[in-house]
Design a protein around this motif. Sequence first.
Motif, PDB file in Angstrom:
ATOM      1  N   ARG A   1      -6.411  17.456  -1.600  1.00 14.58           N
ATOM      2  CA  ARG A   1      -6.426  17.766  -3.033  1.00 14.58           C
ATOM      3  C   ARG A   1      -5.597  19.012  -3.330  1.00 14.58           C
ATOM      4  NH1 ARG A   1      -9.612  15.714  -6.935  1.00 14.58           N
ATOM      5  NH2 ARG A   1     -11.278  14.463  -6.086  1.00 14.58           N
ATOM      6  N   LYS A   2      -5.787  20.051  -2.531  1.00 12.48           N
ATOM      7  CA  LYS A   2      -5.020  21.288  -2.715  1.00 12.48           C
ATOM      8  C   LYS A   2      -3.539  21.029  -2.460  1.00 12.48           C
ATOM      9  CE  LYS A   2      -8.835  24.317  -1.460  1.00 12.48           C
ATOM     10  NZ  LYS A   2      -9.379  25.177  -0.416  1.00 12.48           N
ATOM     11  N   HIS A   3      -3.235  20.291  -1.391  1.00 11.94           N
ATOM     12  CA  HIS A   3      -1.848  19.992  -1.030  1.00 11.94           C
ATOM     13  C   HIS A   3      -1.129  19.272  -2.174  1.00 11.94           C
ATOM     14  CE1 HIS A   3       1.555  18.803   1.492  1.00 11.94           C
ATOM     15  NE2 HIS A   3       1.418  17.596   0.981  1.00 11.94           N
ATOM     16  N   PHE A   4      -1.722  18.196  -2.648  1.00 12.74           N
ATOM     17  CA  PHE A   4      -1.084  17.426  -3.715  1.00 12.74           C
ATOM     18  C   PHE A   4      -1.252  18.094  -5.078  1.00 12.74           C
ATOM     19  CE2 PHE A   4      -1.784  13.943  -0.561  1.00 12.74           C
ATOM     20  CZ  PHE A   4      -0.441  13.681  -0.338  1.00 12.74           C
TER      21      PHE A   4
ATOM     22  N   GLY B   1       1.022  15.415 -16.810  1.00 12.51           N
ATOM     23  CA  GLY B   1       0.121  14.426 -17.378  1.00 12.51           C
ATOM     24  C   GLY B   1      -0.551  13.566 -16.331  1.00 12.51           C
ATOM     25  N   ASN B   2      -0.015  13.548 -15.125  1.00 13.96           N
ATOM     26  CA  ASN B   2      -0.582  12.757 -14.031  1.00 13.96           C
ATOM     27  C   ASN B   2      -1.514  13.572 -13.153  1.00 13.96           C
ATOM     28  OD1 ASN B   2       0.667  10.374 -14.664  1.00 13.96           O
ATOM     29  ND2 ASN B   2       2.463  10.796 -13.428  1.00 13.96           N
ATOM     30  N   HIS B   3      -1.789  14.804 -13.522  1.00 20.45           N
ATOM     31  CA  HIS B   3      -2.610  15.670 -12.684  1.00 20.45           C
ATOM     32  C   HIS B   3      -3.950  15.020 -12.331  1.00 20.45           C
ATOM     33  CE1 HIS B   3      -3.821  19.398 -10.846  1.00 20.45           C
ATOM     34  NE2 HIS B   3      -4.961  19.351 -11.521  1.00 20.45           N
ATOM     35  N   GLY B   4      -4.524  14.236 -13.258  1.00 17.55           N
ATOM     36  CA  GLY B   4      -5.797  13.588 -13.001  1.00 17.55           C
ATOM     37  C   GLY B   4      -5.731  12.534 -11.915  1.00 17.55           C
ATOM     38  N   THR B   5      -4.535  12.081 -11.555  1.00 17.65           N
ATOM     39  CA  THR B   5      -4.403  11.046 -10.534  1.00 17.65           C
ATOM     40  C   THR B   5      -4.751  11.574  -9.147  1.00 17.65           C
ATOM     41  OG1 THR B   5      -2.055  11.435 -10.182  1.00 17.65           O
ATOM     42  CG2 THR B   5      -2.646   9.781 -11.834  1.00 17.65           C
ATOM     43  N   LEU B   6      -5.080  12.854  -9.041  1.00 25.96           N
ATOM     44  CA  LEU B   6      -5.486  13.374  -7.740  1.00 25.96           C
ATOM     45  C   LEU B   6      -6.720  12.649  -7.217  1.00 25.96           C
ATOM     46  CD1 LEU B   6      -4.838  17.170  -8.214  1.00 25.96           C
ATOM     47  CD2 LEU B   6      -3.518  15.547  -6.875  1.00 25.96           C
ATOM     48  N   ASP B   7      -7.489  12.036  -8.108  1.00 29.31           N
ATOM     49  CA  ASP B   7      -8.627  11.237  -7.667  1.00 29.31           C
ATOM     50  C   ASP B   7      -8.171  10.047  -6.828  1.00 29.31           C
ATOM     51  OD1 ASP B   7     -10.451  12.923  -8.858  1.00 29.31           O
ATOM     52  OD2 ASP B   7     -10.455  11.807 -10.735  1.00 29.31           O
TER      53      ASP B   7
ATOM     54  N   PHE C   1       0.840  -1.201   0.000  1.00 34.56           N
ATOM     55  CA  PHE C   1       0.000   0.000   0.000  1.00 34.56           C
ATOM     56  C   PHE C   1       0.874   1.250   0.000  1.00 34.56           C
ATOM     57  CE2 PHE C   1      -1.965   3.358   2.567  1.00 34.56           C
ATOM     58  CZ  PHE C   1      -3.156   3.583   1.876  1.00 34.56           C
ATOM     59  N   PHE C   2       1.881   1.298   0.889  1.00 33.93           N
ATOM     60  CA  PHE C   2       2.740   2.485   0.970  1.00 33.93           C
ATOM     61  C   PHE C   2       3.645   2.603  -0.243  1.00 33.93           C
ATOM     62  CE2 PHE C   2       1.292   2.420   5.342  1.00 33.93           C
ATOM     63  CZ  PHE C   2       0.959   3.753   5.486  1.00 33.93           C
ATOM     64  N   HIS C   3       4.094   1.494  -0.781  1.00 32.60           N
ATOM     65  CA  HIS C   3       4.868   1.539  -2.026  1.00 32.60           C
ATOM     66  C   HIS C   3       4.016   2.197  -3.119  1.00 32.60           C
ATOM     67  CE1 HIS C   3       7.215   0.420  -5.507  1.00 32.60           C
ATOM     68  NE2 HIS C   3       6.125  -0.133  -6.007  1.00 32.60           N
ATOM     69  N   GLY C   4       2.753   1.785  -3.234  1.00 33.73           N
ATOM     70  CA  GLY C   4       1.855   2.367  -4.230  1.00 33.73           C
ATOM     71  C   GLY C   4       1.602   3.844  -4.001  1.00 33.73           C
ATOM     72  N   MET C   5       1.402   4.224  -2.743  1.00 31.44           N
ATOM     73  CA  MET C   5       1.134   5.628  -2.434  1.00 31.44           C
ATOM     74  C   MET C   5       2.352   6.499  -2.748  1.00 31.44           C
ATOM     75  SD  MET C   5       0.988   8.354   0.322  1.00 31.44           S
ATOM     76  CE  MET C   5       1.885   7.482   1.519  1.00 31.44           C
ATOM     77  N   PHE C   6       3.543   6.050  -2.364  1.00 35.23           N
ATOM     78  CA  PHE C   6       4.738   6.849  -2.627  1.00 35.23           C
ATOM     79  C   PHE C   6       5.066   6.882  -4.126  1.00 35.23           C
ATOM     80  CE2 PHE C   6       6.203   6.245   1.977  1.00 35.23           C
ATOM     81  CZ  PHE C   6       5.844   7.527   2.323  1.00 35.23           C
ATOM     82  N   THR C   7       4.769   5.825  -4.853  1.00 38.38           N
ATOM     83  CA  THR C   7       4.948   5.828  -6.303  1.00 38.38           C
ATOM     84  C   THR C   7       4.005   6.848  -6.930  1.00 38.38           C
ATOM     85  OG1 THR C   7       5.644   3.511  -6.314  1.00 38.38           O
ATOM     86  CG2 THR C   7       4.819   4.414  -8.400  1.00 38.38           C
ATOM     87  N   TRP C   8       2.766   6.885  -6.463  1.00 36.63           N
ATOM     88  CA  TRP C   8       1.793   7.865  -6.943  1.00 36.63           C
ATOM     89  C   TRP C   8       2.282   9.289  -6.670  1.00 36.63           C
ATOM     90  CZ3 TRP C   8      -1.363  10.789  -3.408  1.00 36.63           C
ATOM     91  CH2 TRP C   8      -2.293  11.613  -4.043  1.00 36.63           C
ATOM     92  N   ILE C   9       2.753   9.554  -5.445  1.00 35.87           N
ATOM     93  CA  ILE C   9       3.248  10.894  -5.102  1.00 35.87           C
ATOM     94  C   ILE C   9       4.444  11.264  -5.978  1.00 35.87           C
ATOM     95  CG2 ILE C   9       4.435  12.233  -3.315  1.00 35.87           C
ATOM     96  CD1 ILE C   9       2.546  10.907  -1.272  1.00 35.87           C
ATOM     97  N   SER C  10       5.345  10.317  -6.208  1.00 30.21           N
ATOM     98  CA  SER C  10       6.522  10.594  -7.029  1.00 30.21           C
ATOM     99  C   SER C  10       6.141  10.962  -8.460  1.00 30.21           C
ATOM    100  CB  SER C  10       7.465   9.387  -7.028  1.00 30.21           C
ATOM    101  OG  SER C  10       8.037   9.200  -5.748  1.00 30.21           O
ATOM    102  N   GLY C  11       4.995  10.511  -8.942  1.00 32.40           N
ATOM    103  CA  GLY C  11       4.562  10.819 -10.290  1.00 32.40           C
ATOM    104  C   GLY C  11       3.740  12.079 -10.425  1.00 32.40           C
ATOM    105  N   LEU C  12       3.373  12.707  -9.329  1.00 30.59           N
ATOM    106  CA  LEU C  12       2.486  13.868  -9.388  1.00 30.59           C
ATOM    107  C   LEU C  12       3.110  15.094 -10.044  1.00 30.59           C
ATOM    108  CD1 LEU C  12       0.577  13.793  -5.993  1.00 30.59           C
ATOM    109  CD2 LEU C  12      -0.323  13.332  -8.269  1.00 30.59           C
ATOM    110  N   SER C  13       4.435  15.189 -10.095  1.00 30.83           N
ATOM    111  CA  SER C  13       5.041  16.372 -10.692  1.00 30.83           C
ATOM    112  C   SER C  13       4.926  16.351 -12.219  1.00 30.83           C
ATOM    113  CB  SER C  13       6.502  16.511 -10.268  1.00 30.83           C
ATOM    114  OG  SER C  13       7.235  15.372 -10.669  1.00 30.83           O
TER     115      SER C  13
END
Length: 141
Positions: free
Chosen positions: A58-61, A25-31, A10-22
């Motif tokens: 949502r604002k933070h990320f 094209g991943n902006h939609g992953t905020l969902d 779970f944490f591996h997935g969450m940190f991978t998601w955060i690493s991709g937010l910059s």
Amino acid sequence: MNATVRHRDFFHGMFTWISGLSDAGNHGTLDDIQRFWAADGRIITCGQVKAAGIEELRKHFGIYPQQYEEVEIREPFHTYLEAGDEVVIEYDILIRGRHREGAAGDGDTGRQEFRVIAIFSVTDGRISEMRQVPGVRAGDA
């Protein structure tokens, strides 16, 4: 699966998601916030609440694509401990700002690298609280 590491994927997935937010094209992953965070989930950094609830998260990320050229949470973690639904993770994070502001030291003024210790509370499979303290520059530890 061993109960002492039931949240690791779970944490591996969450940190991978955060690493991709910059990546814009991943902006939609905020969902995905709702996949990882409880409705009343909150982030506390150095004792101060930085975000509480889905809209604040949502604002933070949501600033990541505009503010950061790169965010990388490095694995393997330095420390990973679980006690039931409490998880402690010590990790390094690299952040490079788009506007090269807020440098943490000498050299590349847009690059910040920290060792972070975070304590997570997990409720019903989602993060209800993250308490984190950035320590030292990762290379100093």
